[in-house]
Design an enzyme around this catalytic site. Sequence first.
Site, short mmCIF file in Angstrom:
data_model
loop_
_atom_site.label_atom_id
_atom_site.label_comp_id
_atom_site.label_asym_id
_atom_site.label_seq_id
_atom_site.Cartn_x
_atom_site.Cartn_y
_atom_site.Cartn_z
N SER A 1 50.92 48.73 42.75
CA SER A 1 50.75 48.47 44.14
C SER A 1 52.15 48.65 45.04
O SER A 1 53.13 48.40 44.55
CB SER A 1 50.30 47.02 44.38
OG SER A 1 50.37 46.64 45.50
N TYR B 1 50.91 37.94 42.75
CA TYR B 1 50.30 39.45 42.84
C TYR B 1 51.53 40.30 42.74
O TYR B 1 51.49 41.30 41.80
CB TYR B 1 49.52 39.85 43.87
CG TYR B 1 48.80 40.93 43.93
CD1 TYR B 1 47.87 41.53 43.06
CD2 TYR B 1 49.27 41.91 44.97
CE1 TYR B 1 47.22 42.72 43.13
CE2 TYR B 1 48.71 43.03 45.07
CZ TYR B 1 47.81 43.81 44.14
OH TYR B 1 47.24 44.91 44.13
P1 NAD Z 1 38.24 44.94 42.55
O1 NAD Z 1 38.21 43.52 42.55
O2 NAD Z 1 37.14 45.74 43.50
O3 NAD Z 1 38.10 45.92 41.23
C1 NAD Z 1 38.79 45.08 40.18
C2 NAD Z 1 37.79 44.96 38.95
O4 NAD Z 1 38.20 44.48 37.94
C3 NAD Z 1 36.34 44.03 39.32
O5 NAD Z 1 35.34 44.80 38.94
C4 NAD Z 1 36.52 42.88 38.50
O6 NAD Z 1 35.44 42.17 38.00
C5 NAD Z 1 37.39 43.30 37.30
N1 NAD Z 1 38.04 42.33 36.60
C6 NAD Z 1 38.83 41.58 37.07
N2 NAD Z 1 39.27 40.61 36.19
C7 NAD Z 1 38.92 41.18 34.80
C8 NAD Z 1 38.84 40.79 33.34
N3 NAD Z 1 39.63 39.68 33.23
N4 NAD Z 1 38.42 41.62 32.53
C9 NAD Z 1 37.54 42.93 33.04
N5 NAD Z 1 37.55 43.07 34.14
C10 NAD Z 1 37.92 42.20 35.25
O7 NAD Z 1 39.59 45.47 43.07
P2 NAD Z 1 40.22 47.04 43.67
O8 NAD Z 1 40.38 46.89 45.06
O9 NAD Z 1 39.05 48.18 43.26
O10 NAD Z 1 41.48 46.98 42.82
C11 NAD Z 1 41.49 47.63 41.50
C12 NAD Z 1 42.96 47.70 41.16
O11 NAD Z 1 43.86 48.32 42.24
C13 NAD Z 1 43.78 46.16 40.96
O12 NAD Z 1 44.65 46.50 39.96
C14 NAD Z 1 44.44 46.04 42.28
O13 NAD Z 1 45.43 45.26 42.26
C15 NAD Z 1 44.95 47.42 42.54
N6 NAD Z 1 45.13 47.70 44.02
C16 NAD Z 1 44.21 47.78 45.00
C17 NAD Z 1 44.66 47.88 46.29
C18 NAD Z 1 43.78 47.80 47.41
O14 NAD Z 1 44.17 48.15 48.71
N7 NAD Z 1 42.31 47.45 47.26
C19 NAD Z 1 45.99 48.40 46.52
C20 NAD Z 1 46.86 48.44 45.45
C21 NAD Z 1 46.51 48.11 44.31
#
Ligand code: NAD
Length: 273
Positions: A154, A167
């Site tokens: 991130s 985070y």
């Molecule tokens: P999201 O919450 O929609 O997706 C994360 C998924 O992981 C969810 O389906 C959740 O149920 C699953 N999950 C959480 N804990 C879990 C566990 N212990 N075991 C199995 N599954 C689990 O989030 P997102 O926005 O799609 O983010 C996905 C990744 O991208 C994350 O690592 C997040 O930190 C990273 N990210 C997101 C952004 C953003 O702008 N959304 C930016 C930078 C990084």
Amino acid sequence: MIPSDMFSLKGKVIIVTGGTGVLGASFVKGIAQQGGIPIILGQNAEKGNERVADIISNGGMAHFIAANVLEEAQLITAKNEILEKFGKIDGLVNGAGGNIPTGVLPPTEDVFNLNIEGMKDALVLNLWGTVIPVQVFGPEIAKTGNGSIVNISSVSSKRALTRVLGYSMGKAAIDTYTKWFAVEMANRYGDTIRMNSIMPGFFLTTQNKNLLTNTDGSYTDRGNAIIRNTPYKRFGHPDELVGALIWLLSDASKFVTGMDIGVDGGFTINSGV
Ligand code: NAD
């Protein structure tokens, strides 16, 4: 010779943890579109099975397995199921992760009163939720002779972002892990397996919705500050991460390891001047 199909994922079995999430939806769709077989690993069976059905109805192959990325025994069961059904594992995308609300420092809270437990939860999910799946699936991925692991970092690992310290520490730890592990895997397995990461900028998703948008859909002060500091002056769309992902999973990136690929509309290189 430059192979014309170097971006193809045809027949590659690729696990996507958190494939049930918002960014995960684009990841699994993109993998399937390039001929890969995404194994959606997550905790929401309804969403996972829906995505599998969608891919199959479009002529692709996919599979859902319910598992918690922090539970090694569940991952071992998942690995056995995949090997039984598909015979190999070519890649892993560590998409499970994200911010933990209790680990956020509210603007009115004293900086010397951090919620340590909440921060620990954020660190555990993001760091160990990446490391443990690699420990379980990695040996199988190396066996293919051309395996690829992609972690999700991130911009918060590079620039100080207010409120989300736990985070950010989790993602910074992933950056260190990606470099260290890429080298150590190469030392032991040569070029049969590589590890890189993608550094997404800001994408409007479920977990950051309350931080970035008001109930009427307008941007919060934080949302506006992000747009102001992003040279492209907008949030990203999850599908815009797919190009980097396909590149890192495919033969097109065969000589790339230990790298962190930014997909952030210029946020991290912007001085603001
Ligand atoms: P999201 O919450 O929609 O997706 C994360 C998924 O992981 C969810 O389906 C959740 O149920 C699953 N999950 C959480 N804990 C879990 C566990 N212990 N075991 C199995 N599954 C689990 O989030 P997102 O926005 O799609 O983010 C996905 C990744 O991208 C994350 O690592 C997040 O930190 C990273 N990210 C997101 C952004 C953003 O702008 N959304 C930016 C930078 C990084």
